[in-house]
Design a protein around this motif. Structure first.
Motif, PDB file in Angstrom:
ATOM      1  N   ILE A   2      -0.737  14.027   4.677  1.00 24.75           N
ATOM      2  CA  ILE A   2       0.000  13.655   3.466  1.00 24.75           C
ATOM      3  C   ILE A   2      -0.285  12.205   3.078  1.00 24.75           C
ATOM      4  O   ILE A   2      -0.521  11.899   1.909  1.00 24.75           O
ATOM      5  N   ILE A   3      -0.280  11.309   4.066  1.00 25.20           N
ATOM      6  CA  ILE A   3      -0.538   9.892   3.779  1.00 25.20           C
ATOM      7  C   ILE A   3      -1.948   9.713   3.203  1.00 25.20           C
ATOM      8  O   ILE A   3      -2.141   8.996   2.225  1.00 25.20           O
ATOM      9  N   GLN A   4      -2.935  10.379   3.783  1.00 24.06           N
ATOM     10  CA  GLN A   4      -4.308  10.292   3.299  1.00 24.06           C
ATOM     11  C   GLN A   4      -4.381  10.755   1.838  1.00 24.06           C
ATOM     12  O   GLN A   4      -4.995  10.092   0.995  1.00 24.06           O
ATOM     13  N   LYS A   5      -3.726  11.877   1.534  1.00 24.94           N
ATOM     14  CA  LYS A   5      -3.733  12.405   0.163  1.00 24.94           C
ATOM     15  C   LYS A   5      -3.046  11.430  -0.802  1.00 24.94           C
ATOM     16  O   LYS A   5      -3.532  11.209  -1.918  1.00 24.94           O
ATOM     17  N   LEU A   6      -1.909  10.874  -0.384  1.00 28.10           N
ATOM     18  CA  LEU A   6      -1.196   9.927  -1.246  1.00 28.10           C
ATOM     19  C   LEU A   6      -2.054   8.696  -1.519  1.00 28.10           C
ATOM     20  O   LEU A   6      -2.092   8.190  -2.641  1.00 28.10           O
ATOM     21  N   LYS A   7      -2.749   8.213  -0.504  1.00 25.16           N
ATOM     22  CA  LYS A   7      -3.621   7.044  -0.699  1.00 25.16           C
ATOM     23  C   LYS A   7      -4.769   7.370  -1.647  1.00 25.16           C
ATOM     24  O   LYS A   7      -5.176   6.518  -2.438  1.00 25.16           O
ATOM     25  N   GLU A   8      -5.283   8.600  -1.575  1.00 25.24           N
ATOM     26  CA  GLU A   8      -6.373   9.012  -2.471  1.00 25.24           C
ATOM     27  C   GLU A   8      -5.921   9.055  -3.928  1.00 25.24           C
ATOM     28  O   GLU A   8      -6.741   8.954  -4.841  1.00 25.24           O
ATOM     29  N   GLU A   9      -4.619   9.206  -4.152  1.00 24.00           N
ATOM     30  CA  GLU A   9      -4.084   9.268  -5.520  1.00 24.00           C
ATOM     31  C   GLU A   9      -4.010   7.886  -6.174  1.00 24.00           C
ATOM     32  O   GLU A   9      -3.702   7.769  -7.348  1.00 24.00           O
ATOM     33  N   ASN A  10      -4.246   6.835  -5.389  1.00 19.60           N
ATOM     34  CA  ASN A  10      -4.216   5.457  -5.905  1.00 19.60           C
ATOM     35  C   ASN A  10      -2.912   5.111  -6.617  1.00 19.60           C
ATOM     36  O   ASN A  10      -2.926   4.500  -7.682  1.00 19.60           O
ATOM     37  N   ILE A  11      -1.787   5.512  -6.023  1.00 21.22           N
ATOM     38  CA  ILE A  11      -0.500   5.180  -6.642  1.00 21.22           C
ATOM     39  C   ILE A  11       0.240   4.098  -5.856  1.00 21.22           C
ATOM     40  O   ILE A  11       1.357   3.752  -6.182  1.00 21.22           O
ATOM     41  N   GLU A  12      -0.413   3.565  -4.818  1.00 25.26           N
ATOM     42  CA  GLU A  12       0.222   2.487  -4.062  1.00 25.26           C
ATOM     43  C   GLU A  12       0.367   1.260  -4.952  1.00 25.26           C
ATOM     44  O   GLU A  12      -0.532   0.914  -5.704  1.00 25.26           O
ATOM     45  N   ASN A  13       1.499   0.629  -4.872  1.00 21.63           N
ATOM     46  CA  ASN A  13       1.709  -0.657  -5.528  1.00 21.63           C
ATOM     47  C   ASN A  13       2.698  -1.435  -4.656  1.00 21.63           C
ATOM     48  O   ASN A  13       3.019  -0.993  -3.552  1.00 21.63           O
ATOM     49  N   LYS A  14       3.191  -2.558  -5.140  1.00 20.88           N
ATOM     50  CA  LYS A  14       4.067  -3.364  -4.285  1.00 20.88           C
ATOM     51  C   LYS A  14       5.385  -2.660  -3.963  1.00 20.88           C
ATOM     52  O   LYS A  14       6.058  -3.032  -3.014  1.00 20.88           O
ATOM     53  N   ASN A  15       5.733  -1.622  -4.710  1.00 20.40           N
ATOM     54  CA  ASN A  15       6.984  -0.899  -4.458  1.00 20.40           C
ATOM     55  C   ASN A  15       6.767   0.433  -3.754  1.00 20.40           C
ATOM     56  O   ASN A  15       7.719   1.166  -3.523  1.00 20.40           O
ATOM     57  N   LEU A  16       5.504   0.760  -3.459  1.00 24.49           N
ATOM     58  CA  LEU A  16       5.166   2.005  -2.760  1.00 24.49           C
ATOM     59  C   LEU A  16       4.178   1.690  -1.652  1.00 24.49           C
ATOM     60  O   LEU A  16       3.171   1.049  -1.897  1.00 24.49           O
ATOM     61  N   MET A  17       4.490   2.163  -0.446  1.00 25.82           N
ATOM     62  CA  MET A  17       3.580   1.962   0.681  1.00 25.82           C
ATOM     63  C   MET A  17       3.458   3.245   1.464  1.00 25.82           C
ATOM     64  O   MET A  17       4.457   3.953   1.636  1.00 25.82           O
ATOM     65  N   PHE A  18       2.262   3.508   1.956  1.00 28.20           N
ATOM     66  CA  PHE A  18       2.021   4.702   2.762  1.00 28.20           C
ATOM     67  C   PHE A  18       1.367   4.277   4.068  1.00 28.20           C
ATOM     68  O   PHE A  18       0.345   3.592   4.051  1.00 28.20           O
ATOM     69  N   ILE A  19       1.962   4.683   5.180  1.00 30.79           N
ATOM     70  CA  ILE A  19       1.434   4.315   6.495  1.00 30.79           C
ATOM     71  C   ILE A  19       1.168   5.573   7.310  1.00 30.79           C
ATOM     72  O   ILE A  19       2.057   6.410   7.496  1.00 30.79           O
ATOM     73  N   ASP A  20      -0.053   5.675   7.808  1.00 28.93           N
ATOM     74  CA  ASP A  20      -0.411   6.737   8.744  1.00 28.93           C
ATOM     75  C   ASP A  20      -0.139   6.189  10.143  1.00 28.93           C
ATOM     76  O   ASP A  20      -0.903   5.385  10.664  1.00 28.93           O
ATOM     77  N   ALA A  21       0.964   6.619  10.739  1.00 25.68           N
ATOM     78  CA  ALA A  21       1.361   6.115  12.055  1.00 25.68           C
ATOM     79  C   ALA A  21       0.777   6.941  13.193  1.00 25.68           C
ATOM     80  O   ALA A  21       0.996   6.621  14.358  1.00 25.68           O
ATOM     81  N   GLU A  22       0.045   8.001  12.856  1.00 26.63           N
ATOM     82  CA  GLU A  22      -0.510   8.912  13.847  1.00 26.63           C
ATOM     83  C   GLU A  22       0.572   9.273  14.879  1.00 26.63           C
ATOM     84  O   GLU A  22       1.654   9.679  14.494  1.00 26.63           O
ATOM     85  N   THR A  23       0.292   9.110  16.162  1.00 25.79           N
ATOM     86  CA  THR A  23       1.281   9.501  17.186  1.00 25.79           C
ATOM     87  C   THR A  23       2.037   8.303  17.743  1.00 25.79           C
ATOM     88  O   THR A  23       2.760   8.431  18.729  1.00 25.79           O
ATOM     89  N   VAL A  24       1.883   7.146  17.103  1.00 26.86           N
ATOM     90  CA  VAL A  24       2.520   5.930  17.625  1.00 26.86           C
ATOM     91  C   VAL A  24       3.316   5.189  16.541  1.00 26.86           C
ATOM     92  O   VAL A  24       3.028   4.034  16.230  1.00 26.86           O
ATOM     93  N   PRO A  25       4.341   5.825  15.979  1.00 28.79           N
ATOM     94  CA  PRO A  25       5.103   5.148  14.921  1.00 28.79           C
ATOM     95  C   PRO A  25       5.704   3.824  15.386  1.00 28.79           C
ATOM     96  O   PRO A  25       5.857   2.896  14.588  1.00 28.79           O
ATOM     97  N   GLU A  26       5.999   3.720  16.680  1.00 32.26           N
ATOM     98  CA  GLU A  26       6.606   2.487  17.191  1.00 32.26           C
ATOM     99  C   GLU A  26       5.683   1.280  17.014  1.00 32.26           C
ATOM    100  O   GLU A  26       6.153   0.144  16.955  1.00 32.26           O
ATOM    101  N   ASN A  27       4.368   1.506  16.881  1.00 27.70           N
ATOM    102  CA  ASN A  27       3.441   0.396  16.668  1.00 27.70           C
ATOM    103  C   ASN A  27       3.594  -0.226  15.283  1.00 27.70           C
ATOM    104  O   ASN A  27       3.020  -1.283  15.021  1.00 27.70           O
ATOM    105  N   PHE A  28       4.348   0.430  14.403  1.00 32.55           N
ATOM    106  CA  PHE A  28       4.478  -0.038  13.026  1.00 32.55           C
ATOM    107  C   PHE A  28       5.865  -0.605  12.715  1.00 32.55           C
ATOM    108  O   PHE A  28       6.160  -0.920  11.567  1.00 32.55           O
ATOM    109  N   THR A  29       6.719  -0.747  13.727  1.00 35.11           N
ATOM    110  CA  THR A  29       8.074  -1.246  13.467  1.00 35.11           C
ATOM    111  C   THR A  29       8.048  -2.643  12.858  1.00 35.11           C
ATOM    112  O   THR A  29       8.802  -2.936  11.933  1.00 35.11           O
TER     113      THR A  29
END
Length: 160
Positions: free
Chosen positions: A36-63
């Motif tokens: 889902i994150i990959q698809k959202l990034k491909e849509e080029n809708i990220e801006n300063k109010n939208l962020m998409f993070i692919d945390a894979e199996t380690v979401p704690e690395n992104f806290t």
């Protein structure tokens, strides 16, 4: 559609949204979050109010990154065993998904959410998508991929 109205209600008044995809991309449907994150990034809708993070199996690395970004709303998307049909989506109580989630992650997602909620004001929900298989495979099964694309369209319909 109940899911759509629940998501819409959650996102009411959002100022900054972060979508965090969790899962193992090499285990078919378990990789639906990163898919889902990959698809959202491909849509080029990220801006300063939208962020998409692919945390894979380690979401704690992104806290740290999540706290630094300080979103008003955080959506965690992951495959989740809920006893439903493959591809069914549901907003899951963020404190109960430890009991029904999938343990391919190094840290329990409920612990992860509790940690994030300490000293922060943002709202968090968990979107679970019922997997069909978690066997070796580099992309989700057709039913789960269809659900992933539906989630993306619903999300875009609400936030854009």
């Amino acid at each position: 559609m109940e899911f759509e109205s629940q998501l819409s209600n959650f996102l009411t008044g959002f100022e900054k949204l972060l979508v965090l995809g969790v899962g193992n991309k090499l285990k078919s449907d378990d990789g639906v979050g990163p898919f889902i994150i990959q698809k959202l990034k491909e849509e080029n809708i990220e801006n300063k109010n939208l962020m998409f993070i692919d945390a894979e199996t380690v979401p704690e690395n992104f806290t740290g990154k999540i706290r630094k970004e300080n979103p008003t709303h955080l959506i965690i998307v992951d495959a989740c065993l809920m006893g439903m049909n493959p591809g069914d989506m549901q907003i899951v109580n963020k404190y109960e998904f430890a009991n029904i989630g999938i343990s391919t992650h190094s840290m329990s997602l409920s612990f992860f959410v509790r940690y994030l909620e300490r000293d922060t004001e943002f709202r968090i929900i968990f979107v679970g998508i019922e997997p069909e298989t978690m066997d070796w495979g580099e992309k989700p099964t057709p039913k789960v991929e269809k659900a992933a694309n539906e989630f993306i369209e619903i999300l875009k319909g609400i936030i854009l």
